[in-house]
Design an enzyme around this catalytic site. Structure first.
Site, short mmCIF file in Angstrom:
data_model
loop_
_atom_site.label_atom_id
_atom_site.label_comp_id
_atom_site.label_asym_id
_atom_site.label_seq_id
_atom_site.Cartn_x
_atom_site.Cartn_y
_atom_site.Cartn_z
N ASP B 164 35.62 23.14 2.71
CA ASP B 164 35.03 21.89 2.23
C ASP B 164 34.34 21.12 3.35
O ASP B 164 33.46 20.29 3.09
CB ASP B 164 36.11 21.03 1.59
CG ASP B 164 35.53 19.79 0.92
OD1 ASP B 164 35.87 18.67 1.36
OD2 ASP B 164 34.70 19.94 0.01
N HIS B 256 33.24 13.99 -5.01
CA HIS B 256 31.85 13.53 -4.93
C HIS B 256 31.08 14.15 -3.78
O HIS B 256 29.88 13.95 -3.66
CB HIS B 256 31.84 11.99 -4.74
CG HIS B 256 32.48 11.26 -5.88
ND1 HIS B 256 31.91 11.19 -7.14
CD2 HIS B 256 33.66 10.61 -5.97
CE1 HIS B 256 32.71 10.50 -7.93
NE2 HIS B 256 33.77 10.13 -7.26
N ARG B 257 31.78 14.90 -2.98
CA ARG B 257 31.12 15.39 -1.76
C ARG B 257 29.94 16.30 -2.11
O ARG B 257 28.94 16.31 -1.40
CB ARG B 257 32.16 16.15 -0.92
CG ARG B 257 31.73 16.37 0.48
CD ARG B 257 32.94 16.67 1.37
NE ARG B 257 32.56 17.52 2.48
CZ ARG B 257 31.84 17.13 3.51
NH1 ARG B 257 31.43 15.89 3.59
NH2 ARG B 257 31.52 17.97 4.48
N GLY B 258 30.05 17.03 -3.19
CA GLY B 258 28.96 17.92 -3.58
C GLY B 258 27.67 17.16 -3.84
O GLY B 258 26.61 17.53 -3.35
N VAL B 261 26.26 15.63 -0.50
CA VAL B 261 25.61 16.59 0.38
C VAL B 261 24.30 17.07 -0.24
O VAL B 261 23.30 17.25 0.44
CB VAL B 261 26.53 17.79 0.69
CG1 VAL B 261 25.81 18.84 1.49
CG2 VAL B 261 27.76 17.32 1.44
#
Lengths: 629, 328
Positions: B164, B256-258, B261
């Site tokens: 991740d 929410h990282r997807g 990024v």
């Protein structure tokens, strides 16, 4: 007696070595099926060739199965000069910290027996234009000037990680052995004048190298395209093989004094490494169906046991089983191993990339450092693989602790004089880091003669799941398997972990015609005795699972001497029960009997369970299962 | 001990690397937008992953990347005192690799072979942005680097927490097109020949070609630094941001990282194009590398991480089209 290798095969072999010495992109050689003396000769020859190219004598470092990290990369040491001693660093075999134009040959006499730290070092250093060392205060970056020469039995490539094998650019077959005059050879050996190889081809090669031009030959476009044709069915990953063939062809053209690299040089290169060439080498394109491309390594695992749900539940990353059509092949027994392979899976002699076809005989993730497992009472029992900062006073690495304390003496006691006591701090303490030995053991006694029409895989699955979860080591005792070395004897397959290809293969065996159950239980007892009761045993808990209908028809004595002494009545059964009662008395052993519920003599498995003191789990028949649906 | 470099280290120029456009794009995006925080290059052996990373760092930073080898000890990762000075009774700090990589690249070759203990240290630092040490010396400082890892997945996977931390992931495969493969062979052999000539102090065509390639590198480097300067001014409209979220939801990306990024990567892609605003094509260009390793059960499944159908879904959602629901 030493056999004298044929002149042609030696000349070809030496041309391969000369190419490695000459071309800057070829720095690694893997020799298949090489005797120790031939390997020594190859090392000497390569060093002479490198000396011709570089103008400097080559150093030689040998890596073995005993090498740990500090041996490879350097270790703190205390050096004595007269009456004083001071901390210093002992250089490792792979590090070249000072500008040094002399090449260094790293010799690996047996690639299949390399230590894990050495394997990891090879993967990190080979084919790399830059090396980095970050250990124990040392911060070093350098351009390695290393050449790699390794030997490996072709039939053991399955034990080596393909990631490591792929790093070896040039593959050579050891020169063929051919007896010429045995009497002369014997006399030469007795008097110590025999040589492993005839190196009369070396001098002309050295002369050729001395005459090479400064500019390497230029490959023609046709030659580069021809390489794609040659490797079309062989290179399914990356481009290392194409590059090797191109560089080898270039080196051969260079030796010959030709300004261009042509198809002819590529053909010669292919011959040297043993690559099979297409029938029409002048063809520019060979039409092949893409489905004929060789399967990737992950698709070529030996056939997994046909456990319908087990494979998926145990580990989905294990590849799907492939069809094994070798059931009619004659079996071949490998030395120093309990793995039995059908002959049809052995690789072709001469194939430079046997790893494409060899059955996989290594653990998964074999290049990873074994995980640290907390809370283990046997943490101080496994082999040492390094040191770490200690968090308790067990298993201290005394020398490393002292070295750590020495570093801080001036700071802790300024002006400290010789003879003063060494001052230690808690942070100086170092303990050994050890590979985790297994603490759980699963012993399976599998009677192959009673498995027919039984859903035995499902019955076995919970126990295999337990072994997988607990990372237990496994001992499979094969009773009545057709692949047995002797039909009247059982045999064992031992694996460190469940997902071992040797176990997968062992489960696949069809039944034989005898049931040496007593011998199988006896083997289990011996194994458990050795594991649970002798020396510094690390196993804390063992589980014995016996899958049998109790109808052992081979007396124990018959198994031991390899033949029947007379007509067989109930001796096989009686012997089985007697050995089972011995097993009942083992401490830390849990026994389970999987009952195939035979129609004839249904009391026998229950009697066996009673003798073992085992809990009984019934195996439904396939018919019974279908009727429940 | 101090850093010692003996002989000159020869790295193949970035512009000589052919057939790995997605790999190069990922490295460039992470350079233009450091907040992407990392690139994982996972793939077949012999596909130039390590070569590309070193070449890229040499091109944009004029130096090799700070490299964390798989057998590094903790003192070199976190930092310690200089041993030569210690023996003289002086405390002089020796920065560890994580400090050295601050504001540049930390490169880990064969990242899946890294010791668990070192992985834990990296996870701590990348998740908090702070390097904290309490061993032989106290240290507490802010550290940010772009983590670049290369690996061969056949030798084992990565822990989900470490996976991740990589903003982008590229599956690297060798090109199958014969012409490109021949170009690659030609380039490598050319470079070999240039090195031989340099070592012998000779002149020749390979050296002239090498100089031409290095000129292309200098041009690319200038363009990348310009894009990095331009990046903060690239606008991301609310509509495009909403499409990022929709795409991430469609692929069931956890957290929410997807989407973060993907938005950053799309902005960086627009900056590389010299554009002032992000358009759907930017989303399409970056979706796979931002999302594939974050899909549910990505690690447990043996199925490919991305398919042509996924490309179609991304294309439609990027252009604001609705997906057809299956008939009930």
């Amino acid at each position: 007696m030493e056999d004298v290798a044929s002149h042609d095969s030696i000349a070809q072999f030496l041309r391969g070595l000369a190419s490695v010495a000459l071309d800057p992109g070829l720095r690694s050689v893997l020799v298949f099926d090489c005797s120790p003396s031939a390997f020594r000769a190859a090392t000497i020859n390569l060093s002479l060739l490198l000396e011709t190219v570089s103008g400097h004598a080559a150093e030689i470092v040998t890596l073995t199965s005993a090498y740990a990290e500090d041996d490879l990369w350097g270790t703190p040491a205390i050096l004595q000069h007269g009456t004083t001693a001071r901390p210093a660093r002992r250089p490792g075999g792979l590090v070249q910290p000072e500008p040094d134009p002399a090449p260094r040959i790293v010799c690996i006499p047996n690639l299949a027996r390399l230590s894990l730290p050495a394997e990891r070092a090879c993967v990190a250093l080979m084919d790399a234009p830059v090396a980095s060392l970050q250990r124990h205060s040392l911060n070093l970056t350098w351009a390695p000037n290393l050449y790699w020469l390794a030997a490996c039995d072709r039939n053991r490539v399955g034990e080596i990680s393909p990631h490591l094998l792929d790093r070896f650019a040039v593959r050579l077959n050891a020169p063929h052995a051919r007896s010429i005059d045995r009497t002369s050879d014997l006399l030469a050996w007795v008097t110590g004048t025999s040589v492993a190889t005839d190196d009369s081809a070396l001098a002309p090669l050295i002369a050729q190298i001395s005459r090479t031009t400064p500019t390497p030959p230029v490959p023609t476009s046709a030659a580069l395209q021809y390489i794609q044709v040659l490797l079309h069915d062989t290179e399914s990953e990356g481009m290392r093989r194409s590059l090797t063939l191109a560089r080898l062809g270039r080196a051969l053209a260079w030796l010959a004094g030709d300004p261009e690299v042509t198809n002819q040089h590529i053909d010669e290169a292919a011959l040297i490494i043993g690559l099979v060439m297409p029938i029409s080498p002048d063809s520019s394109k060979v039409e092949t169906d893409s489905s004929e491309r060789p399967a990737s390594a992950s698709e070529r695992l030996v056939p997994a046991p046909t456990f319908p749900a087990s494979q998926a539940t145990l580990d989905r990353s294990v590849a799907s089983p492939v069809t094994d059509d070798s059931s009619d092949s004659e079996t071949v027994i490998l030395p120093d191993s309990q793995v039995i392979l059908p002959a049809s899976t052995l690789t072709d002699p001469g194939d430079p990339y046997p790893e494409d076809h060899a059955p996989i005989l290594r653990d998964r993730d074999s290049l990873q450092v074994p995980p640290r497992r907390s809370g283990m009472t046997t943490a101080s029992r496994g082999p040492i693989i390094g040191t770490q900062q200690a968090i308790k006073l067990q298993d201290l690495a005394l020398f490393e602790t002292v070295l750590e304390a020495v570093k801080y003496q001036q700071v802790r006691s300024p002006g400290i004089r010789r003879g003063s006591q060494l001052q230690f701090s808690r942070t100086d303490l170092r303990s050994y880091r050890r590979a985790s030995p297994p603490e759980q053991l699963l012993v399976l006694v599998l009677d192959y003669t009673c498995l027919r029409d039984r859903d035995w895989e499902s019955a076995l699955l919970p126990h295999l799941s337990w072994a997988y979860t607990e990372r237990a080591s496994i001992c499979l005792v094969q009773v009545g398997a057709r692949v047995a070395h002797h039909r009247l004897r059982a045999q064992t397959v031992v694996a460190r972990r469940l997902l071992s290809p040797s176990l997968s293969l062992a489960f696949q065996s069809p039944p034989g015609d005898a049931t040496p159950l007593a011998h199988g239980l006896d083997l289990a007892a011996r194994f458990l005795r050795g594991t649970l009761q002798h020396g510094r045993a690390t196993i804390r808990k063992a589980r014995l699972v016996v899958l049998s209908d109790g109808r052992g028809n081979v007396p124990l004595e018959a198994s031991r001497i390899g033949r029947f002494l007379g007509p067989v009545t109930r001796e096989g059964i009686e012997d089985s029960l007697r050995v089972a009662e011995e097993l009942r008395n083992f401490n830390r052993l849990e026994c389970v009997l999987l009952n195939p519920q035979p129609r004839q003599h249904p009391d026998l498995p229950l009697a066996l369970a009673a003798a073992l003191g085992a809990t009984v789990e019934s195996i439904p028949t396939v018919d019974a299962e279908e009727s429940q649906l | 001990m101090t850093t010692i470099t003996n002989t000159p280290i020869a790295i193949m120029p970035y512009s000589m690397i052919y057939g790995q456009d997605r790999l190069k794009l990922a490295l460039e995006l992470a350079f233009v937008a450091p907040r992407i925080e990392g690139v994982l290059l996972s793939g077949q052996r012999g596909t130039g992953k390590s070569t590309a990373v070193r070449a890229f760092a040499a091109m944009v930073y004029d130096q090799l990347p700070v490299t964390l080898p798989i057998n590094a000890t903790e003192d070199r990762v976190v930092g310690d005192w200089q041993i030569d000075e210690l023996l003289q009774g002086r405390l002089v700090e020796q920065p560890g690799l994580l400090e050295q990589a601050d504001k540049t690249v930390l490169y880990i070759d064969e990242v899946n072979l890294l010791d668990d203990h070192i992985v834990n240290i990296i996870l701590d630092v990348t998740s908090t942005g702070r390097l904290v040490g309490q061993r032989n010396r106290l240290i507490d400082k802010e550290v940010h680097f772009t983590l670049v890892g290369t690996m061969n997945p056949s030798e084992g996977g990565l822990r989900p927490q470490l996976l991740d931390r990589f903003g982008l992931m590229v599956d690297v495969v060798a090109p199958s097109d014969e012409e490109i493969r021949v170009d690659i062979l030609q380039a490598v052999l050319d470079y070999d020949a240039a090195r031989v000539l340099m070592h012998a102090g000779q002149k020749g065509k390979p050296l002239a070609r090498l100089e031409a390639v290095r000129k292309r590198d200098r041009t690319r480097r200038a363009a990348l630094w310009e894009a990095r300067k331009r990046f903060p001014a690239v606008t991301l409209s609310r509509e495009i941001a909403a499409r990022c979220v929709r795409i991430a939801e469609q692929f069931q990306i956890e957290g929410h990282r997807g989407d973060y990024v993907m938005a950053l990567a799309a902005q960086a892609h627009a900056a590389l194009r010299g554009a002032a605003a992000v358009i759907p094509d930017d989303l399409i260009a970056v979706a796979q590398m931002t999302l594939q390793h974050r899909r549910l059960n990505a690690l447990q499944s043996t199925d490919p991480l991305w398919s042509m159908q996924d490309d179609d879904i991304v294309r439609m959602l990027s252009h604001g089209e609705m997906l057809q629901q299956p008939d009930t």
